[in-house]
Design a protein around this motif. Structure first.
Motif, PDB file in Angstrom:
ATOM      1  N   ARG A  98      14.582   8.519  -2.870  1.00 23.95           N
ATOM      2  CA  ARG A  98      15.771   7.930  -3.497  1.00 23.95           C
ATOM      3  C   ARG A  98      16.717   8.998  -4.046  1.00 23.95           C
ATOM      4  O   ARG A  98      17.526   8.718  -4.934  1.00 23.95           O
ATOM      5  CB  ARG A  98      15.399   6.944  -4.601  1.00 23.95           C
ATOM      6  N   SER A  99      16.653  10.208  -3.508  1.00 27.82           N
ATOM      7  CA  SER A  99      17.568  11.268  -3.948  1.00 27.82           C
ATOM      8  C   SER A  99      18.889  11.215  -3.204  1.00 27.82           C
ATOM      9  O   SER A  99      19.866  11.838  -3.628  1.00 27.82           O
ATOM     10  CB  SER A  99      16.926  12.645  -3.741  1.00 27.82           C
ATOM     11  N   ASN A 100      18.933  10.499  -2.091  1.00 31.49           N
ATOM     12  CA  ASN A 100      20.165  10.436  -1.311  1.00 31.49           C
ATOM     13  C   ASN A 100      20.176   9.163  -0.474  1.00 31.49           C
ATOM     14  O   ASN A 100      19.143   8.494  -0.304  1.00 31.49           O
ATOM     15  CB  ASN A 100      20.300  11.670  -0.419  1.00 31.49           C
ATOM     16  N   ALA A 101      21.345   8.841   0.029  1.00 31.99           N
ATOM     17  CA  ALA A 101      21.508   7.668   0.888  1.00 31.99           C
ATOM     18  C   ALA A 101      22.579   7.962   1.923  1.00 31.99           C
ATOM     19  O   ALA A 101      23.499   8.742   1.677  1.00 31.99           O
ATOM     20  CB  ALA A 101      21.893   6.437   0.065  1.00 31.99           C
ATOM     21  N   THR A 102      22.436   7.336   3.079  1.00 31.06           N
ATOM     22  CA  THR A 102      23.428   7.444   4.147  1.00 31.06           C
ATOM     23  C   THR A 102      23.841   6.041   4.543  1.00 31.06           C
ATOM     24  O   THR A 102      22.996   5.186   4.783  1.00 31.06           O
ATOM     25  CB  THR A 102      22.843   8.176   5.370  1.00 31.06           C
ATOM     26  N   LEU A 103      25.154   5.803   4.599  1.00 33.55           N
ATOM     27  CA  LEU A 103      25.681   4.505   5.021  1.00 33.55           C
ATOM     28  C   LEU A 103      26.538   4.704   6.252  1.00 33.55           C
ATOM     29  O   LEU A 103      27.495   5.486   6.232  1.00 33.55           O
ATOM     30  CB  LEU A 103      26.489   3.852   3.900  1.00 33.55           C
ATOM     31  N   VAL A 104      26.183   4.036   7.337  1.00 25.83           N
ATOM     32  CA  VAL A 104      26.861   4.197   8.615  1.00 25.83           C
ATOM     33  C   VAL A 104      27.587   2.907   8.977  1.00 25.83           C
ATOM     34  O   VAL A 104      26.951   1.860   9.151  1.00 25.83           O
ATOM     35  CB  VAL A 104      25.867   4.557   9.740  1.00 25.83           C
ATOM     36  N   ASN A 105      28.897   2.973   9.077  1.00 22.43           N
ATOM     37  CA  ASN A 105      29.690   1.826   9.513  1.00 22.43           C
ATOM     38  C   ASN A 105      29.680   1.793  11.034  1.00 22.43           C
ATOM     39  O   ASN A 105      30.055   2.777  11.689  1.00 22.43           O
ATOM     40  CB  ASN A 105      31.125   1.955   8.986  1.00 22.43           C
ATOM     41  N   ILE A 106      29.245   0.672  11.609  1.00 27.27           N
ATOM     42  CA  ILE A 106      29.218   0.517  13.065  1.00 27.27           C
ATOM     43  C   ILE A 106      30.459  -0.276  13.466  1.00 27.27           C
ATOM     44  O   ILE A 106      30.563  -1.468  13.151  1.00 27.27           O
ATOM     45  CB  ILE A 106      27.948  -0.220  13.518  1.00 27.27           C
ATOM     46  N   PRO A 107      31.428   0.351  14.123  1.00 30.39           N
ATOM     47  CA  PRO A 107      32.658  -0.359  14.482  1.00 30.39           C
ATOM     48  C   PRO A 107      32.367  -1.617  15.295  1.00 30.39           C
ATOM     49  O   PRO A 107      31.535  -1.605  16.200  1.00 30.39           O
ATOM     50  CB  PRO A 107      33.437   0.677  15.298  1.00 30.39           C
ATOM     51  N   ARG A 108      33.066  -2.680  14.991  1.00 36.43           N
ATOM     52  CA  ARG A 108      32.825  -3.976  15.614  1.00 36.43           C
ATOM     53  C   ARG A 108      33.054  -3.947  17.117  1.00 36.43           C
ATOM     54  O   ARG A 108      32.430  -4.701  17.860  1.00 36.43           O
ATOM     55  CB  ARG A 108      33.734  -5.036  15.005  1.00 36.43           C
ATOM     56  N   ASP A 109      33.939  -3.057  17.608  1.00 35.84           N
ATOM     57  CA  ASP A 109      34.295  -3.011  19.029  1.00 35.84           C
ATOM     58  C   ASP A 109      33.407  -2.070  19.833  1.00 35.84           C
ATOM     59  O   ASP A 109      33.703  -1.800  20.999  1.00 35.84           O
ATOM     60  CB  ASP A 109      35.759  -2.572  19.195  1.00 35.84           C
ATOM     61  N   THR A 110      32.343  -1.562  19.240  1.00 36.18           N
ATOM     62  CA  THR A 110      31.447  -0.646  19.960  1.00 36.18           C
ATOM     63  C   THR A 110      30.657  -1.408  21.023  1.00 36.18           C
ATOM     64  O   THR A 110      30.030  -2.429  20.740  1.00 36.18           O
ATOM     65  CB  THR A 110      30.460   0.020  18.984  1.00 36.18           C
ATOM     66  N   MET A 111      30.673  -0.910  22.259  1.00 34.65           N
ATOM     67  CA  MET A 111      29.931  -1.524  23.348  1.00 34.65           C
ATOM     68  C   MET A 111      28.474  -1.069  23.288  1.00 34.65           C
ATOM     69  O   MET A 111      28.180   0.131  23.294  1.00 34.65           O
ATOM     70  CB  MET A 111      30.552  -1.152  24.693  1.00 34.65           C
ATOM     71  N   VAL A 112      27.560  -2.046  23.195  1.00 35.34           N
ATOM     72  CA  VAL A 112      26.136  -1.738  22.996  1.00 35.34           C
ATOM     73  C   VAL A 112      25.285  -2.684  23.832  1.00 35.34           C
ATOM     74  O   VAL A 112      25.751  -3.706  24.335  1.00 35.34           O
ATOM     75  CB  VAL A 112      25.729  -1.878  21.512  1.00 35.34           C
ATOM     76  N   ASP A 113      24.002  -2.341  23.939  1.00 34.89           N
ATOM     77  CA  ASP A 113      23.021  -3.231  24.557  1.00 34.89           C
ATOM     78  C   ASP A 113      22.520  -4.207  23.496  1.00 34.89           C
ATOM     79  O   ASP A 113      21.951  -3.793  22.486  1.00 34.89           O
ATOM     80  CB  ASP A 113      21.851  -2.433  25.134  1.00 34.89           C
ATOM     81  N   ILE A 114      22.720  -5.484  23.731  1.00 38.25           N
ATOM     82  CA  ILE A 114      22.247  -6.531  22.824  1.00 38.25           C
ATOM     83  C   ILE A 114      20.988  -7.138  23.436  1.00 38.25           C
ATOM     84  O   ILE A 114      21.024  -7.608  24.575  1.00 38.25           O
ATOM     85  CB  ILE A 114      23.321  -7.617  22.623  1.00 38.25           C
ATOM     86  N   PRO A 115      19.856  -7.115  22.752  1.00 33.93           N
ATOM     87  CA  PRO A 115      18.602  -7.608  23.349  1.00 33.93           C
ATOM     88  C   PRO A 115      18.570  -9.128  23.446  1.00 33.93           C
ATOM     89  O   PRO A 115      19.431  -9.830  22.891  1.00 33.93           O
ATOM     90  CB  PRO A 115      17.534  -7.106  22.387  1.00 33.93           C
ATOM     91  N   ARG A 116      17.582  -9.621  24.147  1.00 35.21           N
ATOM     92  CA  ARG A 116      17.343 -11.067  24.161  1.00 35.21           C
ATOM     93  C   ARG A 116      16.947 -11.491  22.749  1.00 35.21           C
ATOM     94  O   ARG A 116      16.098 -10.880  22.117  1.00 35.21           O
ATOM     95  CB  ARG A 116      16.224 -11.417  25.140  1.00 35.21           C
ATOM     96  N   CYS A 117      17.577 -12.558  22.255  1.00 32.60           N
ATOM     97  CA  CYS A 117      17.327 -13.000  20.889  1.00 32.60           C
ATOM     98  C   CYS A 117      16.880 -14.460  20.873  1.00 32.60           C
ATOM     99  O   CYS A 117      17.405 -15.285  21.633  1.00 32.60           O
ATOM    100  CB  CYS A 117      18.583 -12.842  20.030  1.00 32.60           C
ATOM    101  N   GLU A 118      15.931 -14.761  19.996  1.00 36.67           N
ATOM    102  CA  GLU A 118      15.393 -16.120  19.889  1.00 36.67           C
ATOM    103  C   GLU A 118      15.105 -16.427  18.432  1.00 36.67           C
ATOM    104  O   GLU A 118      14.514 -15.620  17.712  1.00 36.67           O
ATOM    105  CB  GLU A 118      14.107 -16.241  20.715  1.00 36.67           C
ATOM    106  N   ILE A 119      15.522 -17.595  17.991  1.00 39.91           N
ATOM    107  CA  ILE A 119      15.281 -18.000  16.611  1.00 39.91           C
ATOM    108  C   ILE A 119      15.072 -19.504  16.561  1.00 39.91           C
ATOM    109  O   ILE A 119      15.629 -20.247  17.375  1.00 39.91           O
ATOM    110  CB  ILE A 119      16.468 -17.586  15.703  1.00 39.91           C
ATOM    111  N   GLY A 120      14.241 -19.959  15.626  1.00 38.96           N
ATOM    112  CA  GLY A 120      13.991 -21.389  15.480  1.00 38.96           C
ATOM    113  C   GLY A 120      12.906 -21.892  16.414  1.00 38.96           C
ATOM    114  O   GLY A 120      12.426 -21.176  17.298  1.00 38.96           O
ATOM    115  N   LYS A 121      12.541 -23.155  16.241  1.00 36.19           N
ATOM    116  CA  LYS A 121      11.506 -23.778  17.054  1.00 36.19           C
ATOM    117  C   LYS A 121      11.947 -25.183  17.476  1.00 36.19           C
ATOM    118  O   LYS A 121      12.793 -25.810  16.834  1.00 36.19           O
ATOM    119  CB  LYS A 121      10.189 -23.862  16.282  1.00 36.19           C
ATOM    120  N   GLY A 122      11.325 -25.660  18.546  1.00 35.09           N
ATOM    121  CA  GLY A 122      11.579 -27.022  18.998  1.00 35.09           C
ATOM    122  C   GLY A 122      13.035 -27.276  19.296  1.00 35.09           C
ATOM    123  O   GLY A 122      13.707 -26.463  19.932  1.00 35.09           O
TER     124      GLY A 122
END
Length: 500
Positions: A98-122
């Motif tokens: 806890r002596s330091n911290a890094t905060l990285v802003n990820i620009p909204r328009d950055t092209m990235v690989d988005i994985p398969r996502c699943e949430i909820g049941k039934g």
């Protein structure tokens, strides 16, 4: 981003410390208003947790998300019923000591690989397939849990918590504190443009201004009013505003009276959604206490290094090796700030390691078939195929993907029952287990898509690429100052509107 996220990162969690000792019933009321969901929508492919330091202390990664949903807002802020995207996303890394911290802003328009996502049941189950797209689109349909999964894949170390603040919450919070003072280097003139070309209607003079309610939202949403009119320029303006809001939350006079304090707390909690493990005002207070341990001058704010994405100039892509160096530095729990030493020696460099060898003997490798694809030229395929063949695998050349670009992360897709074989391939190539992904129903073969993180592969022109510029298991080089728009929380500055 500056002071903004030392406190805004947790929204107004700091003020809840005041409530904790004297208003237990109200805390329970606030708990009932706090929304929460599962941490990730890609539970099968979570990366490992960040390693502990020599004293057994754990670093912490927290994803801060600003959701721009317009649901229930009519047409006053644009498209009616817009379900929301991850318009602001900042990864906060707290060092183990806890002596330091890094905060990285990820620009909204950055092209990235988005994985398969699943949430909820039934009947409540939601699924989105793996895709390549803008970072803010990771929030669509699934919500923050898919954005967490996307950041996990980029960082290759587990995100511990997330905090999401909704569109309406910023407006209500600025009203609750009585307005946020900001400084402008020049006047702002952001007329509403015809059609869907943007503009917020914001008009502000140069010098000191106090923003509240709709003016605050217009300021945060204005894209064409700052710098070169890009999203990166808007990020810089948002830093100034949220820094000022943070100062208000620390010193606002309303915190000296119960009615004002309750109003601010109620606005804050109503605006938050968090992961299940953070669901409770007491837990948010504990997190606030951890963040407060970091000195302002050791809290570094930066933006992910990017460059123009050539197929679509309005988008950007991570700029390598600068982006890789930044992620590797965070994984190794190394600070970006210089100067004052920590109270204890900094943690030794750590690395994320490839998955343990799968339970497949060398002789069995000859029965493992894999097709190797690439997003760019076929020259990238040959050395990988030859490498796999030398290790006994039956590897064949595949195709160039239709999008014609280099993917940030390698991906090994496997059919049902093929996970151990895919692990063996990942181990042979030095890829993390996060590269593994179940194939779509009906696919019967294992496929490897070459990404920029595959050590030792060639570049687009066929020249060798050093494994020191990619890969999750390398020793990080400190990012170069020229690659980082670095600020610390003890600095202040005015916003710079676009010069007409």
């Amino acid at each position: 981003m500056k002071k903004r996220l030392k406190w805004i990162a947790i929204s107004v969690v700091g003020i809840l410390v005041v409530l904790a000792g004297s208003a237990y019933g109200y805390i329970q009321y606030l708990n009932g208003k706090l929304h929460h969901t599962q941490i990730t929508a890609d539970k099968e492919n979570r990366p490992p947790a960040a390693p502990k330091d020599a004293q057994g202390r754990s670093p912490m990664n927290i994803l801060l998300i600003g959701n721009d949903s317009r649901v229930g807002e009519g047409r006053r802020y644009g498209a009616e019923g817009h379900e929301g995207l991850a318009d602001v996303a900042i990864l906060m890394h707290l060092s183990a000591d806890r002596s330091n911290a890094t905060l990285v802003n990820i620009p909204r328009d950055t092209m990235v690989d988005i994985p398969r996502c699943e949430i909820g049941k039934g009947k409540d189950k939601k699924v989105t397939e793996a895709r390549f797209g803008q970072f803010n689109d990771s929030f669509r349909s699934i919500g923050a849990s898919c954005t967490v999964a996307t950041v996990d894949r980029m960082l290759q170390v587990r995100t511990d918590h997330y905090i999401e603040v909704n569109f309406k919450g910023v407006r209500d919070l600025t009203d609750a504190v009585g307005g946020v003072p900001i400084c402008l280097d020049a006047p702002i003139h952001d007329p509403v443009l015809s059609g869907s070309r943007g503009g917020t209607g914001l008009e502000l003079p140069a010098g000191p201004n106090t923003l509240s309610g709709d003016d605050a939202l217009q300021f945060l949403r204005a894209r064409h009013a700052f710098g070169d009119g890009s999203d990166l320029a808007r990020i810089e303006a948002q830093k100034v505003f949220l820094m000022a809001l943070a100062r208000e939350l620390k010193s606002n006079a309303k915190l000296t009276n119960v009615d004002g304090m309750f109003r601010i707390a109620n606005s804050a909690v109503s605006a938050l959604t968090v992961d299940n493990d953070l669901a409770g005002v007491d837990k948010l207070i504990d997190l606030a206490d951890e963040i407060k341990k970091v000195p302002d001058k050791r809290m570094a704010f930066t933006t992910l290094p990017t460059e123009t994405y050539r197929p679509a100039p309005d988008q950007v892509q991570p700029r390598r090796p600068a982006a890789d160096d930044l992620w590797a530095t965070i994984r190794a729990d190394r600070p970006l700030t210089q100067g004052d030493a920590a109270s204890t020696p900094p943690p030794a460099p750590v690395t994320t390691t490839p998955p343990p060898p799968a339970t497949i003997s060398p002789g069995d490798a000859a029965r493992i078939r894999v097709t190797v694809d690439t997003g760019t030229t076929k020259r990238r395929i040959t050395p990988v195929v030859e490498n796999l063949k030398r290790q006994g695998f039956k590897a064949t050349s595949g195709t160039t993907m239709p999008d014609g670009r280099e993917h940030a992360n390698s991906r090994i897709t496997y059919p049902e029952g093929g996970q151990d074989q895919a692990k063996a391939i990942a181990t042979a190539l030095g890829l993390p287990e996060t590269a593994l992904e179940a194939a779509r129903p009906g696919d019967t073969t294992i496929k490897l898509l070459i990404g920029a993180d595959l050590p030792g592969t060639g570049t687009d022109d066929g020249t060798p690429k050093s494994s020191t510029t990619a890969g999750p298991d390398r020793t990080p080089e400190p990012p170069k100052a020229a690659d980082l728009n670095l600020e610390t929380a003890d600095n202040t500055k005015c916003a710079s509107p676009r010069k007409k």
